[in-house]
Design a protein around this motif. Structure first.
Motif, PDB file in Angstrom:
ATOM      1  N   MET A  88      24.873 -22.951  12.633  1.00  0.00           N
ATOM      2  CA  MET A  88      23.801 -23.462  13.496  1.00  0.00           C
ATOM      3  C   MET A  88      23.731 -24.986  13.358  1.00  0.00           C
ATOM      4  N   SER A  89      23.709 -25.692  14.463  1.00  0.00           N
ATOM      5  CA  SER A  89      23.706 -27.146  14.400  1.00  0.00           C
ATOM      6  C   SER A  89      22.366 -27.663  13.887  1.00  0.00           C
ATOM      7  N   SER A  90      22.400 -28.911  13.365  1.00  0.00           N
ATOM      8  CA  SER A  90      21.169 -29.505  12.857  1.00  0.00           C
ATOM      9  C   SER A  90      20.155 -29.699  13.964  1.00  0.00           C
ATOM     10  N   LEU A  91      20.659 -29.946  15.206  1.00  0.00           N
ATOM     11  CA  LEU A  91      19.746 -30.123  16.341  1.00  0.00           C
ATOM     12  C   LEU A  91      18.959 -28.839  16.607  1.00  0.00           C
ATOM     13  N   VAL A  92      19.646 -27.696  16.552  1.00  0.00           N
ATOM     14  CA  VAL A  92      18.973 -26.416  16.786  1.00  0.00           C
ATOM     15  C   VAL A  92      17.958 -26.146  15.692  1.00  0.00           C
TER      16      VAL A  92
ATOM     17  N   CYS B  72      27.214  -3.411  30.769  1.00  0.00           N
ATOM     18  CA  CYS B  72      27.455  -4.860  30.674  1.00  0.00           C
ATOM     19  C   CYS B  72      26.579  -5.502  29.595  1.00  0.00           C
ATOM     20  N   HIS B  73      25.336  -5.025  29.516  1.00  0.00           N
ATOM     21  CA  HIS B  73      24.382  -5.716  28.643  1.00  0.00           C
ATOM     22  C   HIS B  73      24.462  -5.312  27.172  1.00  0.00           C
ATOM     23  N   ALA B  74      25.486  -4.568  26.819  1.00  0.00           N
ATOM     24  CA  ALA B  74      25.766  -4.387  25.391  1.00  0.00           C
ATOM     25  C   ALA B  74      26.331  -5.673  24.807  1.00  0.00           C
ATOM     26  N   ASN B  75      26.861  -6.532  25.699  1.00  0.00           N
ATOM     27  CA  ASN B  75      27.485  -7.775  25.229  1.00  0.00           C
ATOM     28  C   ASN B  75      26.933  -9.025  25.910  1.00  0.00           C
TER      29      ASN B  75
ATOM     30  N   ARG C  55      23.728 -11.321  27.383  1.00  0.00           N
ATOM     31  CA  ARG C  55      22.285 -11.586  27.253  1.00  0.00           C
ATOM     32  C   ARG C  55      21.639 -10.579  26.305  1.00  0.00           C
ATOM     33  N   THR C  56      22.223 -10.454  25.137  1.00  0.00           N
ATOM     34  CA  THR C  56      21.764  -9.461  24.163  1.00  0.00           C
ATOM     35  C   THR C  56      20.513  -9.906  23.404  1.00  0.00           C
ATOM     36  N   VAL C  57      20.158 -11.188  23.495  1.00  0.00           N
ATOM     37  CA  VAL C  57      18.903 -11.663  22.891  1.00  0.00           C
ATOM     38  C   VAL C  57      17.844 -11.610  23.986  1.00  0.00           C
ATOM     39  N   ARG C  58      17.056 -10.554  23.986  1.00  0.00           N
ATOM     40  CA  ARG C  58      16.136 -10.315  25.101  1.00  0.00           C
ATOM     41  C   ARG C  58      14.876  -9.620  24.606  1.00  0.00           C
ATOM     42  N   HIS C  59      13.841  -9.774  25.386  1.00  0.00           N
ATOM     43  CA  HIS C  59      12.556  -9.092  25.147  1.00  0.00           C
ATOM     44  C   HIS C  59      11.914  -9.487  23.823  1.00  0.00           C
ATOM     45  N   GLN C  60      12.295 -10.629  23.232  1.00  0.00           N
ATOM     46  CA  GLN C  60      11.727 -11.055  21.949  1.00  0.00           C
ATOM     47  C   GLN C  60      10.437 -11.833  22.178  1.00  0.00           C
ATOM     48  N   VAL C  61       9.456 -11.150  22.726  1.00  0.00           N
ATOM     49  CA  VAL C  61       8.152 -11.756  23.026  1.00  0.00           C
ATOM     50  C   VAL C  61       7.053 -10.823  22.543  1.00  0.00           C
TER      51      VAL C  61
ATOM     52  N   TYR D 239      11.911 -13.766  38.910  1.00  0.00           N
ATOM     53  CA  TYR D 239      11.392 -14.624  37.847  1.00  0.00           C
ATOM     54  C   TYR D 239      12.549 -15.310  37.126  1.00  0.00           C
ATOM     55  N   PRO D 240      12.465 -16.610  36.929  1.00  0.00           N
ATOM     56  CA  PRO D 240      13.539 -17.335  36.228  1.00  0.00           C
ATOM     57  C   PRO D 240      13.395 -17.194  34.708  1.00  0.00           C
ATOM     58  N   TYR D 241      13.847 -16.074  34.172  1.00  0.00           N
ATOM     59  CA  TYR D 241      13.706 -15.822  32.731  1.00  0.00           C
ATOM     60  C   TYR D 241      14.365 -16.916  31.904  1.00  0.00           C
ATOM     61  N   ALA D 242      13.786 -17.150  30.737  1.00  0.00           N
ATOM     62  CA  ALA D 242      14.428 -18.066  29.783  1.00  0.00           C
ATOM     63  C   ALA D 242      15.792 -17.509  29.401  1.00  0.00           C
ATOM     64  N   ARG D 243      16.774 -18.375  29.337  1.00  0.00           N
ATOM     65  CA  ARG D 243      18.135 -17.934  29.027  1.00  0.00           C
ATOM     66  C   ARG D 243      18.420 -18.205  27.546  1.00  0.00           C
ATOM     67  N   HIS D 244      17.991 -17.262  26.710  1.00  0.00           N
ATOM     68  CA  HIS D 244      18.207 -17.409  25.275  1.00  0.00           C
ATOM     69  C   HIS D 244      19.704 -17.282  24.958  1.00  0.00           C
ATOM     70  N   ALA D 245      20.145 -18.116  24.041  1.00  0.00           N
ATOM     71  CA  ALA D 245      21.549 -18.040  23.633  1.00  0.00           C
ATOM     72  C   ALA D 245      21.795 -16.720  22.913  1.00  0.00           C
ATOM     73  N   TRP D 246      22.947 -16.118  23.180  1.00  0.00           N
ATOM     74  CA  TRP D 246      23.309 -14.879  22.499  1.00  0.00           C
ATOM     75  C   TRP D 246      24.676 -15.038  21.850  1.00  0.00           C
ATOM     76  N   PRO D 247      24.968 -14.256  20.819  1.00  0.00           N
ATOM     77  CA  PRO D 247      26.265 -14.368  20.141  1.00  0.00           C
ATOM     78  C   PRO D 247      27.415 -14.160  21.124  1.00  0.00           C
ATOM     79  N   GLY D 248      28.329 -15.111  21.123  1.00  0.00           N
ATOM     80  CA  GLY D 248      29.474 -15.009  22.012  1.00  0.00           C
ATOM     81  C   GLY D 248      29.246 -15.587  23.391  1.00  0.00           C
ATOM     82  N   MET D 249      28.079 -16.199  23.622  1.00  0.00           N
ATOM     83  CA  MET D 249      27.784 -16.765  24.943  1.00  0.00           C
ATOM     84  C   MET D 249      28.713 -17.927  25.265  1.00  0.00           C
TER      85      MET D 249
END
Length: 273
Positions: free
Chosen positions: A1-5, A192-195, A197-203, A236-246
């Motif tokens: 993970m970068s220092s910026l993140v 498709c969504h097994a791989n 946008r796998t970081v989702r619904h974390q609200v 709705y323009p959902y937030a595009r959370h980074a996911w592993p392998g994106m």
């Protein structure tokens, strides 16, 4: 993970903690205040305004608004349609079950709501200032801009649209809307969504684990909130959370999209140890 993140996440966590502290103090102040004695005083109670509204509990809201959860569906509509035999177009997915019920009960008290949702009164209702519903509505209101709800009790483009907007099937590469193309994908969103946008619904208003489990059993759980109950013609323009392998390259349609959910929907999750 970068220092910026890391720095960005640290900043979000600090802001969340500061916001939680401020809103908690405001909520305590509002709770300690004498109970309003008339309707006009109640409308201007501190709990209807920022920052106290952010920490208002359902119990506090329902102390005055309990009627929203009372069963009150008419057995027969004014036009003579029996509720027991009628279903609206947005009630056609298999996840919609049981007798007709009221709007608030469908979102808060039904079995499916309790399984996949964690909605609170303040998820949708952020209070409102009766003097400030639209520009120029009072001597002190903003003349332009501002976060006006135009006399609506919620801002539907920021809340309702999340689960009642159109599926943006074109950016997903689908040839047609899901109800016409799902057989091509074995009626399985996770194909498709097994791989992707796998970081989702974390609200904090959703039960992410229960949604994943229900979605694995039936795509109607996914479709229900992603096009199957679209009250609006927009998406709705959902937030595009980074996911592993994106892919680090951002497609044109995603440029300008947020990469984190709105702070008020994640602040209590971030505050957990």
């Amino acid at each position: 993970m970068s220092s910026l993140v890391v720095l960005r996440r640290l900043a979000v966590t600090v802001l969340a903690a500061v916001g939680l502290l401020a809103s908690a103090q405001a909520a305590e102040t509002a709770s300690a205040a004498p109970a309003p004695t008339d309707y006009q005083r109640a409308r201007y109670d501190a709990i209807h305004f920022k920052p106290a509204i952010d920490r208002a509990t359902d119990a506090q809201c329902l102390a005055c608004h309990a009627e929203v959860l009372r069963p009150s569906v008419r057995a027969t509509s004014p036009a003579g349609l029996k509720a027991a035999t009628a279903k609206a177009w947005y009630q056609q997915t298999s996840t919609y079950s049981g007798e007709q019920d009221t709007f608030h009960r469908r979102h808060l008290t039904t079995a499916f709501a309790k399984e996949v949702m964690a909605l609170r009164c303040t998820t949708c209702h952020q209070g409102n200032d009766p003097r400030d519903e639209n520009p120029w509505s009072s001597a002190t209101s903003a003349r332009a801009g501002g976060d006006f709800t135009l006399r609506k009790m919620v801002a539907p483009e920021k809340t309702c649209l999340k689960c009642h907007g159109q599926m943006n099937y074109t950016v997903m590469g689908l040839p047609e809307p899901w109800h016409r193309s799902r057989e091509m994908f074995q009626n399985n969103c996770l194909l498709c969504h097994a791989n992707i946008r796998t970081v989702r619904h974390q609200v904090n208003y959703l039960n992410a684990a229960a949604i994943e489990a229900a979605g694995a059993k039936s795509s109607d759980t996914c479709y229900g909130c992603h096009g199957g109950r679209a009250w609006y013609r927009t998406n709705y323009p959902y937030a595009r959370h980074a996911w592993p392998g994106m892919d680090p390259a951002v497609p044109d349609w995603a440029k300008g999209r947020p990469t984190e959910s709105e702070l008020r929907f994640v602040s209590d999750l971030l505050a957990k140890p």
